[in-house]
Scaffold this motif. Sequence first.
Motif, PDB file in Angstrom:
ATOM      1  N   TYR A 137      70.789  17.190  59.013  1.00  0.00           N
ATOM      2  CA  TYR A 137      71.163  15.821  59.362  1.00  0.00           C
ATOM      3  C   TYR A 137      70.195  15.188  60.365  1.00  0.00           C
ATOM      4  O   TYR A 137      70.240  13.989  60.590  1.00  0.00           O
ATOM      5  N   GLY A 138      69.352  15.992  61.022  1.00  0.00           N
ATOM      6  CA  GLY A 138      68.661  15.519  62.223  1.00  0.00           C
ATOM      7  C   GLY A 138      67.254  15.022  62.042  1.00  0.00           C
ATOM      8  O   GLY A 138      66.521  14.916  63.014  1.00  0.00           O
ATOM      9  N   GLY A 139      66.848  14.695  60.821  1.00  0.00           N
ATOM     10  CA  GLY A 139      65.444  14.407  60.594  1.00  0.00           C
ATOM     11  C   GLY A 139      64.917  13.151  61.249  1.00  0.00           C
ATOM     12  O   GLY A 139      63.844  13.164  61.843  1.00  0.00           O
ATOM     13  N   PHE A 140      65.664  12.043  61.164  1.00  0.00           N
ATOM     14  CA  PHE A 140      65.099  10.784  61.646  1.00  0.00           C
ATOM     15  C   PHE A 140      64.856  10.804  63.147  1.00  0.00           C
ATOM     16  O   PHE A 140      63.787  10.416  63.620  1.00  0.00           O
ATOM     17  N   LYS A 141      65.831  11.238  63.915  1.00  0.00           N
ATOM     18  CA  LYS A 141      65.671  11.211  65.376  1.00  0.00           C
ATOM     19  C   LYS A 141      64.554  12.135  65.846  1.00  0.00           C
ATOM     20  O   LYS A 141      64.035  11.984  66.947  1.00  0.00           O
ATOM     21  N   ALA A 142      64.173  13.077  64.991  1.00  0.00           N
ATOM     22  CA  ALA A 142      63.125  14.027  65.352  1.00  0.00           C
ATOM     23  C   ALA A 142      61.731  13.549  64.990  1.00  0.00           C
ATOM     24  O   ALA A 142      60.746  14.224  65.294  1.00  0.00           O
ATOM     25  N   THR A 143      61.612  12.376  64.363  1.00  0.00           N
ATOM     26  CA  THR A 143      60.339  11.958  63.752  1.00  0.00           C
ATOM     27  C   THR A 143      59.131  12.097  64.674  1.00  0.00           C
ATOM     28  O   THR A 143      58.170  12.798  64.341  1.00  0.00           O
ATOM     29  N   PRO A 144      59.101  11.444  65.845  1.00  0.00           N
ATOM     30  CA  PRO A 144      57.892  11.581  66.667  1.00  0.00           C
ATOM     31  C   PRO A 144      57.698  12.988  67.218  1.00  0.00           C
ATOM     32  O   PRO A 144      56.565  13.496  67.254  1.00  0.00           O
ATOM     33  N   GLY A 145      58.788  13.656  67.625  1.00  0.00           N
ATOM     34  CA  GLY A 145      58.662  15.018  68.137  1.00  0.00           C
ATOM     35  C   GLY A 145      58.206  15.990  67.080  1.00  0.00           C
ATOM     36  O   GLY A 145      57.391  16.884  67.336  1.00  0.00           O
ATOM     37  N   SER A 146      58.699  15.818  65.864  1.00  0.00           N
ATOM     38  CA  SER A 146      58.297  16.673  64.756  1.00  0.00           C
ATOM     39  C   SER A 146      56.809  16.533  64.480  1.00  0.00           C
ATOM     40  O   SER A 146      56.088  17.531  64.335  1.00  0.00           O
ATOM     41  N   GLY A 147      56.334  15.287  64.397  1.00  0.00           N
ATOM     42  CA  GLY A 147      54.916  15.065  64.139  1.00  0.00           C
ATOM     43  C   GLY A 147      54.038  15.606  65.244  1.00  0.00           C
ATOM     44  O   GLY A 147      52.984  16.212  64.992  1.00  0.00           O
ATOM     45  N   TRP A 148      54.474  15.405  66.488  1.00  0.00           N
ATOM     46  CA  TRP A 148      53.696  15.866  67.646  1.00  0.00           C
ATOM     47  C   TRP A 148      53.581  17.388  67.647  1.00  0.00           C
ATOM     48  O   TRP A 148      52.490  17.941  67.839  1.00  0.00           O
ATOM     49  N   CYS A 149      54.705  18.066  67.409  1.00  0.00           N
ATOM     50  CA  CYS A 149      54.701  19.538  67.414  1.00  0.00           C
ATOM     51  C   CYS A 149      53.979  20.113  66.196  1.00  0.00           C
ATOM     52  O   CYS A 149      53.243  21.104  66.309  1.00  0.00           O
ATOM     53  N   PHE A 150      54.180  19.506  65.033  1.00  0.00           N
ATOM     54  CA  PHE A 150      53.539  20.028  63.827  1.00  0.00           C
ATOM     55  C   PHE A 150      52.028  19.839  63.895  1.00  0.00           C
ATOM     56  O   PHE A 150      51.258  20.709  63.457  1.00  0.00           O
TER      57      PHE A 150
END
Length: 416
Positions: A364-377
């Motif tokens: 369920y948590g994909g949208f709120k993670a967008t910038p953090g996900s990109g930064w970490c990946f």
Amino acid sequence: MTYSLFSLAREALRGHTGWKPAWRDAAPKPDYDVLIVGGGGHGLATAYYLAKEHGITNVAVLEKSYIGSGNAGRNTTIIRSNYLLPGNERFYEKSMQLWEGLEQDLNYNAMVSQRGVLNLFHSDAQRDQYARRGNSMRLHGVDAELLDAEQVRAMYPFLDFANARFPIRGGLLQRRGGTARHDAVAWGFARGADRRGVDIVQNCEVTGIGVTNGRVTGVQTSRGPILAKKIGLVCAGNSSRVAAMAGLRLPIESHVLQAFVSEGIKPLIDGVVTFGAGHFYVSQSDKGGLVFGGDIDGYNSYAQRGSLPVVEDVMEGGMALMPMIGRLRVLRQWGGIMDMSMDGSPIIDRTPIEGLYLNAGWCYGGFKATPGSGWCFAHTIAKDEAHFVNSAYRLDRFATGALLDERGAGATPNLH
């Protein structure tokens, strides 16, 4: 072109004839240093941060359709960092911090609105659970307030506080949480990545992944072969199908998550409210429509549509929380394909195949993670190792038992 009050006034005076496309519709080159498979918010954010933070610009984002056609444009736009477990808390708080400076960083209006996220509780046991979560948040430097029923009533007097089955006894409030415009986030990252030299390649479906002697060599696409030194898979609900092209079997199931928008009404809900006795969450868009959703459909599917039993369940949750919405008409409904992991937490890690990296399992948590996900990946791809912020999101945790089960539901993806 830099967006500003000056550029807006200038274009208004000349009939808005000088605006240029936000990003190039690039044709793929024969080879790249990094290929990102998936042109959603996470994939575009990864490409942006690869260029910005690590100076890697020979990058292409491959999208099988058009930018924003997948889950990036099919969600309820909520952003928050109100998590309990340390592995999740540090990641989502990093993402929240990036949200807070995102529009200035991208020079793009993503309509980030920190209007507050309120999780309601309806029993003493649930109050204690939320108090524990709030204390954990504050120990990690994240804002959290535990409200009683009267404090909640002062914010939202129209809620059904005396519901015989689900009386509202209070809530956990994160004032820094809120919403952002989902498609604008994808467009902003696409524009930002393009301005730093990244190729955004639309209508380019990956049909195969080349692997030689345990290392990736490139991909086969609907527009021909493309060589690459590194490949990042950011394919959301299609992660299992794409990873299978490289011989990987992922601990992920794909389920449909539905969302809904009502007809426009006068300003009513100035924040985000979640129903603690069921799965229902609601906010109000700038156009006046109530935006809400609930549980995933329990069966596996790759279809971007949902079933009527879940529609009924979501409407029942909304009626239990605020019965007056029964008079509203629902105008739109859509579904996104969720990549549900076995413990409800995501995966940002290297794979056993050298040069192949995975970003998946967002549930369920994909949208709120967008910038953090990109930064970490981006860090994981560039440095070939996880950053501390995403160090708990290892792929091998399902083999070692080091699960990150935020909800405490166990290995049941349909319940996360």
